[in-house]
Design a protein around this motif. Sequence first.
Motif, mmCIF file in Angstrom:
data_model
loop_
_atom_site.group_PDB
_atom_site.id
_atom_site.type_symbol
_atom_site.label_atom_id
_atom_site.label_comp_id
_atom_site.label_asym_id
_atom_site.label_seq_id
_atom_site.Cartn_x
_atom_site.Cartn_y
_atom_site.Cartn_z
ATOM 1 N N SER A 165 0.826 -1.211 0.000
ATOM 2 C CA SER A 165 0.000 0.000 0.000
ATOM 3 C C SER A 165 0.860 1.261 0.000
ATOM 4 O O SER A 165 2.056 1.233 0.322
ATOM 5 C CB SER A 165 -0.905 0.012 1.239
ATOM 6 N N ASP A 166 0.245 2.384 -0.352
ATOM 7 C CA ASP A 166 0.972 3.662 -0.346
ATOM 8 C C ASP A 166 1.577 3.948 1.017
ATOM 9 O O ASP A 166 2.693 4.474 1.122
ATOM 10 C CB ASP A 166 0.022 4.797 -0.736
ATOM 11 N N GLU A 167 0.836 3.615 2.077
ATOM 12 C CA GLU A 167 1.343 3.882 3.429
ATOM 13 C C GLU A 167 2.630 3.104 3.705
ATOM 14 O O GLU A 167 3.591 3.637 4.270
ATOM 15 C CB GLU A 167 0.274 3.520 4.466
ATOM 16 N N ILE A 168 2.640 1.841 3.279
ATOM 17 C CA ILE A 168 3.835 1.022 3.474
ATOM 18 C C ILE A 168 5.004 1.558 2.650
ATOM 19 O O ILE A 168 6.148 1.632 3.119
ATOM 20 C CB ILE A 168 3.542 -0.444 3.104
ATOM 21 N N GLN A 169 4.742 1.958 1.411
ATOM 22 C CA GLN A 169 5.819 2.488 0.566
ATOM 23 C C GLN A 169 6.416 3.755 1.161
ATOM 24 O O GLN A 169 7.633 3.959 1.133
ATOM 25 C CB GLN A 169 5.296 2.770 -0.849
ATOM 26 N N ARG A 170 5.571 4.604 1.727
ATOM 27 C CA ARG A 170 6.090 5.841 2.344
ATOM 28 C C ARG A 170 6.932 5.528 3.582
ATOM 29 O O ARG A 170 7.937 6.201 3.849
ATOM 30 C CB ARG A 170 4.926 6.772 2.702
ATOM 31 N N ASN A 171 6.519 4.518 4.344
ATOM 32 C CA ASN A 171 7.333 4.100 5.489
ATOM 33 C C ASN A 171 8.701 3.615 5.046
ATOM 34 O O ASN A 171 9.727 3.922 5.672
ATOM 35 C CB ASN A 171 6.625 2.987 6.274
ATOM 36 N N ILE A 172 8.733 2.821 3.973
ATOM 37 C CA ILE A 172 10.011 2.305 3.475
ATOM 38 C C ILE A 172 10.931 3.449 3.063
ATOM 39 O O ILE A 172 12.119 3.481 3.411
ATOM 40 C CB ILE A 172 9.770 1.349 2.294
ATOM 41 N N ILE A 173 10.387 4.407 2.324
ATOM 42 C CA ILE A 173 11.195 5.551 1.893
ATOM 43 C C ILE A 173 11.689 6.348 3.100
ATOM 44 O O ILE A 173 12.860 6.752 3.171
ATOM 45 C CB ILE A 173 10.371 6.445 0.942
ATOM 46 N N ALA A 174 10.806 6.567 4.054
ATOM 47 C CA ALA A 174 11.172 7.357 5.233
ATOM 48 C C ALA A 174 12.279 6.687 6.034
ATOM 49 O O ALA A 174 13.254 7.338 6.450
ATOM 50 C CB ALA A 174 9.942 7.577 6.115
ATOM 51 N N GLU A 175 12.159 5.385 6.249
ATOM 52 C CA GLU A 175 13.093 4.683 7.122
ATOM 53 C C GLU A 175 14.394 4.303 6.433
ATOM 54 O O GLU A 175 15.481 4.480 6.986
ATOM 55 C CB GLU A 175 12.426 3.427 7.686
ATOM 56 N N ARG A 176 14.290 3.772 5.200
ATOM 57 C CA ARG A 176 15.474 3.207 4.559
ATOM 58 C C ARG A 176 16.230 4.190 3.683
ATOM 59 O O ARG A 176 17.406 3.977 3.384
ATOM 60 C CB ARG A 176 15.068 1.981 3.724
ATOM 61 N N VAL A 177 15.556 5.250 3.247
ATOM 62 C CA VAL A 177 16.215 6.229 2.387
ATOM 63 C C VAL A 177 16.506 7.517 3.149
ATOM 64 O O VAL A 177 17.633 8.019 3.142
ATOM 65 C CB VAL A 177 15.356 6.531 1.145
ATOM 66 N N LEU A 178 15.493 8.044 3.824
ATOM 67 C CA LEU A 178 15.668 9.315 4.531
ATOM 68 C C LEU A 178 16.234 9.138 5.929
ATOM 69 O O LEU A 178 16.645 10.122 6.563
ATOM 70 C CB LEU A 178 14.322 10.046 4.608
ATOM 71 N N GLY A 179 16.245 7.904 6.448
ATOM 72 C CA GLY A 179 16.818 7.660 7.766
ATOM 73 C C GLY A 179 15.980 8.166 8.918
ATOM 74 O O GLY A 179 16.496 8.396 10.017
ATOM 75 N N LEU A 180 14.680 8.331 8.701
ATOM 76 C CA LEU A 180 13.806 8.793 9.769
ATOM 77 C C LEU A 180 13.570 7.670 10.779
ATOM 78 O O LEU A 180 13.778 6.491 10.468
ATOM 79 C CB LEU A 180 12.476 9.270 9.179
ATOM 80 N N PRO A 181 13.135 8.002 11.999
ATOM 81 C CA PRO A 181 12.908 6.957 13.020
ATOM 82 C C PRO A 181 11.927 5.912 12.528
ATOM 83 O O PRO A 181 10.945 6.220 11.848
ATOM 84 C CB PRO A 181 12.336 7.746 14.205
ATOM 85 N N ARG A 182 12.183 4.681 12.887
ATOM 86 C CA ARG A 182 11.339 3.564 12.465
ATOM 87 C C ARG A 182 9.972 3.663 13.123
ATOM 88 O O ARG A 182 9.858 3.902 14.326
ATOM 89 C CB ARG A 182 12.003 2.243 12.846
ATOM 90 N N ALA A 183 8.911 3.466 12.326
ATOM 91 C CA ALA A 183 7.561 3.494 12.866
ATOM 92 C C ALA A 183 7.345 2.309 13.785
ATOM 93 O O ALA A 183 7.769 1.183 13.487
ATOM 94 C CB ALA A 183 6.542 3.475 11.727
#
Length: 408
Positions: A373-391
């Motif tokens: 889903s879009d929500e999952i894809q945004r989490n992946i980008i946030a965590e693995r690319v941008l280095g944001l805190p893991r949800a």
Amino acid sequence: MFEVEDEAFRREAREWLAGHVVGAFAALGAAGGRGVRMWGWGSAGLERELGGWGLDRVGVGAGARGVREPAGSLAQQVVWAEEYARAGAPGRVGHIGENLLAPTLLAYGDETQRRRFLPAVARGEELWCQGYSEPGAGSDLAGLRTVAVRDGDRYRISGQKVWTSLAGEADWCFVLARTEPAERRHRGLSFLLVPMDQPGRIEVRPIRQLTGTAEFNEVFFDGAVARADHVVGGAGRGWRVAMGLLARERGVSTLVQQIGFAGELAEVVGEAARCGAVRDPVLREQLVAQWAALKVMRWNALRTLAGGDAGAPSVAKLLWGGWHRRLGELAMAVRGAVAAVGPGDWSAEEPYRLDALQRLFLFTRADTIYGGSDEIQRNIIAERVLGLPRAEREMPGAEREMPRAERE
């Protein structure tokens, strides 16, 4: 991206396809489209012919001979896929075996597995389906509940998969299952190759959709058997294999998808011209925006194919999922109220009829959900690319404290 030899290959591919996508194969392609029950089902004969030409040139045939890397360049794989789509050929029933399983075996399988399975994929003799998603574990694949218990030289598999394309026709299924019950989430999963011809142990139930067709299936495993030497990448190491496969799913095939998208956009533009909606400045602007966004998607896909960008598959999924859904909505907007009316040639044998644009609208409602889903894809980008805190997700406290590298 394309060199002189690639364009020569393009001409060769185009000529071969022109001579083979004829008669029944051309009719299957013309009748295709999302929401039509997997229009390629009748193209098994073409798959066998492809095994004698296209696949041998772009990789699967080469792998079948024991070569570790595909024979064709990445550019030639793109060229072949684009020309196949442009030829109006039917949807590939061999897609899952050729584009998903074969590269995965080349990357993670052992030599025995490659020699056993790749020749049959290349020749179009064995069809595959994918056993990933489950009820409650679709986008959150690590939450799957299907288990495989070691029993001597084999595993016995119990559980349920869902949204499985080709399950009723496939000879084999690659299944992600938990083989180490003491482990949680991403750890302790295995990637198993499972024969589908196991009456009483595997049951396939079609899922009827909004379009009235049944392109997907539920699959129930009740002690289904897989050989222990048909575990790819090693027992308990299936997550790495599964993620590698998903990255390939959004590679070259994304460019192929865009050829089909361009045809659908042309159909919507044509409808807007026929019914006069193109004179509406708002709709006209939306049509132009869709055209421009499709061009951007192509350039982005070409740019990232060889770039190794960790977030590229998720970015691509976000782009095309939203684009395709908007196209379905636009197809209805250009028609206005008449879009709700069926084609009028219903029959007792086929009481639920839709035209191509109505199917497009209904089917694309799912584009931002399936495949992650879009929500999952945004989490992946946030965590693995941008280095944001893991949800935070629902998992035992000990696992929340586990280093990310170990969880993944």
